[in-house]
Design an enzyme around this catalytic site. Structure first.
Site, short mmCIF file in Angstrom:
data_model
loop_
_atom_site.label_atom_id
_atom_site.label_comp_id
_atom_site.label_asym_id
_atom_site.label_seq_id
_atom_site.Cartn_x
_atom_site.Cartn_y
_atom_site.Cartn_z
N ALA A 1 29.18 -67.01 162.57
CA ALA A 1 29.58 -66.89 161.17
C ALA A 1 30.48 -65.69 161.00
O ALA A 1 30.25 -64.64 161.60
CB ALA A 1 28.36 -66.76 160.26
N ASP A 2 31.52 -65.86 160.19
CA ASP A 2 32.36 -64.74 159.84
C ASP A 2 31.92 -64.11 158.52
O ASP A 2 32.15 -62.94 158.29
CB ASP A 2 33.82 -65.20 159.74
CG ASP A 2 34.41 -65.45 161.12
OD1 ASP A 2 35.08 -64.56 161.64
OD2 ASP A 2 34.15 -66.54 161.67
N ARG A 3 31.28 -64.90 157.69
CA ARG A 3 30.74 -64.37 156.43
C ARG A 3 29.68 -65.34 155.91
O ARG A 3 29.91 -66.55 155.86
CB ARG A 3 31.85 -64.18 155.41
CG ARG A 3 31.43 -63.41 154.15
CD ARG A 3 32.59 -63.27 153.17
NE ARG A 3 33.67 -62.43 153.71
CZ ARG A 3 33.97 -61.23 153.26
NH1 ARG A 3 33.27 -60.69 152.28
NH2 ARG A 3 34.98 -60.55 153.78
#
Length: 759
Positions: free
Chosen positions: A251-253
């Site tokens: 996940a990036d965010r």
């Protein structure tokens, strides 16, 4: 052991990063001499992966700051310079929150040092560099922790239970080339492989930048993993073939509700996994969570140049004149995600709220895991699943009985057990793991005749805390919440405890046998230390591990930390827990006080009693619960004394039989023994109740009450009752004031402190 790290080379004053643009054809390391080099390496995707770009940004600036090129200034000027460069680095990639979080955390460190009296330019820079280097070490440790959490989360999924090995599909690159080492989602694959639980692993090519084909496949080969590369468009068909047991992505965010931004193509994998009933795990450090962004709709999505989509290695693959849309990320809604696993544990879901019943409570989880940031507004429904991992040492010779055939092989070495279930060899043993907790494996084992041939339950304490999902059966606690009545529960449990505790005590075992058994079970001390912390210490002092319904219970929680008599009794009980070698404890497999086991059962019944007003079972059910407390004790006492009276069974050194030739003398000794045990039981019960209200690990009986005010009243009742039980276990002045002599006295006390009819 593999190092799992080959993307960066760092020593103070020097940083080199692996140029991922040239993989897999060339292995080239590039120097990063400062903030501008770090910015370029991140922007051009020479390095990528949310955790890694944060590390490269921090260390790149650390190299520049520690070079000594500019040292003529004040601490405040050093702070301003570092702040400005960190703000610049934050703009290199906008979607990944790790970079922003890292820069903000470093700015806080810098400002704190610059504001300190006597600080200088050099001390401010040193504080920053030290913090940046600590991020590198912590990232590797965090990846290993979340890998362990994710493996246990997978093993608890119904579709994965019972499988000897699992096949996992991953997307993009989330390994050592995206982190400081080991990896996030790829770290799950590595963790499965280390445990012998990996059947195969698949990676998508991840167009248009081909991070899967160039980077993840590179790591598969480098580590000798059983990996296969597939086209992005083949993922659904692979699932349809039954070749995927789980999907793990990074996940990036992660937004406050669990919506997750990750590499483009993640959403379609989540949709396909949901269609085929395959667990879909998001694995990312806590730094990837963004509790201030409410939903995925608030996440800014980076769009990459059209040229990246229309060319491969400089060669055109699309005609001139065609427009191109090239988003770098997409957003997967929380409802499609099975679990969000961080380095701090599994993020719990929110209470059901209509069409939002599958959202995650990321904000409360981040608050609970932060240091001194306050308590979560709504306690997570399964707090034990979110507890920080205990990273316990594994005793020599220990092996978890989770591998294929492991439990059967273990039982094959126990002839009496094999005879009981009618099995002649390991091949005859049929077992299933059905535990619901975070600390133990529980197996139901049968022979070839099934239930007709006998059943044995095997319980093994794990050397770590695991995350679990919903058990495939109803556990006792949930049955009590539903208002179910078990007609023989208390009598059966009392008898079970009597036999378990008597036959492992010094009343039955000879002196040499007792010492041998104590030594045999002494290796599980790390799990004991965990109990000593969360049960006997944390609730009575300032601890980041504590949590309660705030602000309603703020005053009551604070009172625990100032109540001197209560803390003295708590310390006495802790010492007894640490030093007593009375009996084997089936929970943690160590020798400890007999009253701890009895107290744990009684505490849970009393917690259910205190929760009745909030759960709506009615006053009649509350009275039934109190009756179970009495029945547990009376059935235990009767069965225990019956065993003790038998001269052939009472052959230990405790209360040596020869010292009591007359019946009256033995009866007096037994009465004294049982009274002391009863007092210990009450004290330990009280300790368990208190920790379930204000400690890290709560119970669903109370946490599941949706009406906040009602929950707080029930918790206050439980806390008050727990305190009285602790104090009643042994008055400090040696008097009999406050002593609870009989189980019926507990009823009177419980009713007087709140009463299940209207607390």
């Amino acid at each position: 052991m593999r190092s799992w790290s080959f993307d960066i080379r760092y020593t103070r004053g020097s940083l080199q990063v692996l140029n991922q643009l040239k993989l897999p054809h060339e292995t080239e390391y590039m120097d990063v001499r400062g903030a501008e080099d770090a910015f370029d390496a991140i922007k051009t995707m020479m390095v990528r992966g949310a955790p890694l770009i944060a590390i490269v940004a921090a260390l790149g600036l650390a190299v520049e700051a520690s070079s000594g090129a500019t040292q003529n200034g004040t601490a405040q000027e050093a702070s301003s310079m570092l702040h400005e460069k960190l703000d610049y680095l934050k703009t290199s990639r906008e979607t990944a929150v790790n970079l922003a979080n890292a820069c903000d955390a470093l700015k806080t460190t810098i400002s704190g040092e610059a504001a300190r009296e006597g600080s200088t330019w050099s001390s401010t820079v040193e504080a920053f560099v030290g913090a940046a280097e600590a991020m590198l070490e912590e990232d590797i440790a965090a990846n290993r922790r979340q890998g362990g959490y994710a493996v246990e989360a997978l093993l608890s999924e119904p579709s994965c239970k019972g499988k000897a090995r699992l096949s996992v599909l991953t997307h993009c690159n989330t390994g050592s080339l995206a982190t400081a080492g080991f990896g996030t989602a790829l770290g799950v694959i590595r963790a499965l492989d280390e445990k012998g639980l990996l059947a195969s692993c698949y990676c998508t090519e991840t167009r248009p930048y081909n991070q899967g084909a160039r980077l993840t496949a590179y790591e598969f080969v480098a580590d000798g993993l059983p990996g296969t590369l597939i086209p992005d468009s083949a993922a659904s068909f692979l699932m349809a073939q039954g070749k995927v047991d789980a999907v793990a992505v990074g996940a990036d965010r992660v937004a406050a509700n669990g919506d997750t931004a990750n590499k483009i193509g993640t959403l379609q994998l989540a949709i396909a996994a949901a269609h085929y009933g395959i667990p879909f795990l998001v694995v990312a450090p806590l730094t990837s969570c963004d509790p201030e962004t409410a939903t995925g709709g608030g996440i800014s999505i980076e769009e990459r140049p059209a040229s990246e989509l229309k060319t491969v290695a400089g060669t055109k693959i699309a005609p001139d004149g065609i427009s191109a849309w090239n988003p770098a990320f997409d957003v997967t809604p929380a409802r499609l995600i099975t679990a969000i696993v961080t380095d701090k544990g599994c993020v719990p879901r929110k209470e059901a709220t209509g069409d939002k019943d599958k959202e995650f409570d990321v904000k409360a989880f981040c608050q609970a895991m932060s240091t001194g940031e306050g308590q979560p507004d709504q306690p997570p429904p399964n707090p034990e699943a979110t507890a920080p991992s205990a990273s316990l040492e594994t005793p020599e010779g220990y092996r978890a009985l989770t591998g294929e055939g492991a439990i059967a092989e273990y039982l094959a070495g126990l002839p009496k057990v094999m005879a009981l279930i009618g099995a002649s060899s390991a091949a005859d043993v049929v077992s299933e793991e059905f535990g619901d907790g975070n600390l133990n494996l529980v197996f139901r084992c049968r022979g070839p005749a099934g239930d007709a041939g006998g059943t044995v339950i095997v319980k093994q304490a794990l050397p770590y805390v695991r995350c679990v999902g919903e058990p495939p059966h109803i556990i006792l606690r949930l049955g009590l919440i539903q208002g179910l009545r078990y007609s023989t529960l208390a009598a059966d449990m009392g008898t079970y405890l009597a036999r378990t505790l008597f036959f492992s005590s010094a009343l039955h075992l000879t002196g040499s046998q007792m010492k041998e058994e104590i030594g045999r079970w002494a290796s599980n001390w790390p799990m004991c230390e965990l109990t000593e912390q969360v049960v006997f210490s944390d609730p009575y002092m300032e601890s980041d591990m504590n949590r309660w319904t705030s602000p309603e219970l703020d005053e009551a929680a604070a009172a625990l930390r100032t109540d001197v008599p209560l803390r003295l009794n708590a310390s006495r009980l802790k010492q007894k827990f640490m030093t007593s070698c009375e009996v084997i404890d089936p929970e943690f497999a160590f020798y400890g006080p007999m009253g701890f086991d009895l107290g744990a059962l009684i505490a849970n019944i009393l917690l259910a009693y205190c929760a009745v007003p909030g759960n709506g079972q009615g006053e009649d059910y509350a009275e039934w619960l109190l009756e179970q407390v009495s029945t547990v004790w009376t059935s235990f006492k009767g069965a225990f004394l019956e065993l003790w009276i038998d001269e052939e069974l009472h052959k230990g050194q405790a209360y040596l039989r020869a010292m009591y030739p007359d019946t009256k003398g033995l009866e007096d000794a037994q009465a004294q023994y049982m009274q002391m045990l009863w007092q210990d039981t009450l004290g330990f019960a009280g300790m368990k109740m208190i920790r379930r209200v204000v400690g890290i690990s709560h119970v669903e009986d109370l946490d599941g009450i949706k009406d906040r005010a009602a929950r707080a009243r029930c918790e206050s009742h439980a806390l008050a009752l727990g305190k009285r039980l602790v104090m009643a276990s042994k008055p400090l002045d040696g008097s009999s004031d406050g002593v609870i002599a009989e189980a019926e006295d507990v009823f009177v006390l419980a009713r007087s402190l709140g009463g299940a009819g209207g607390s």
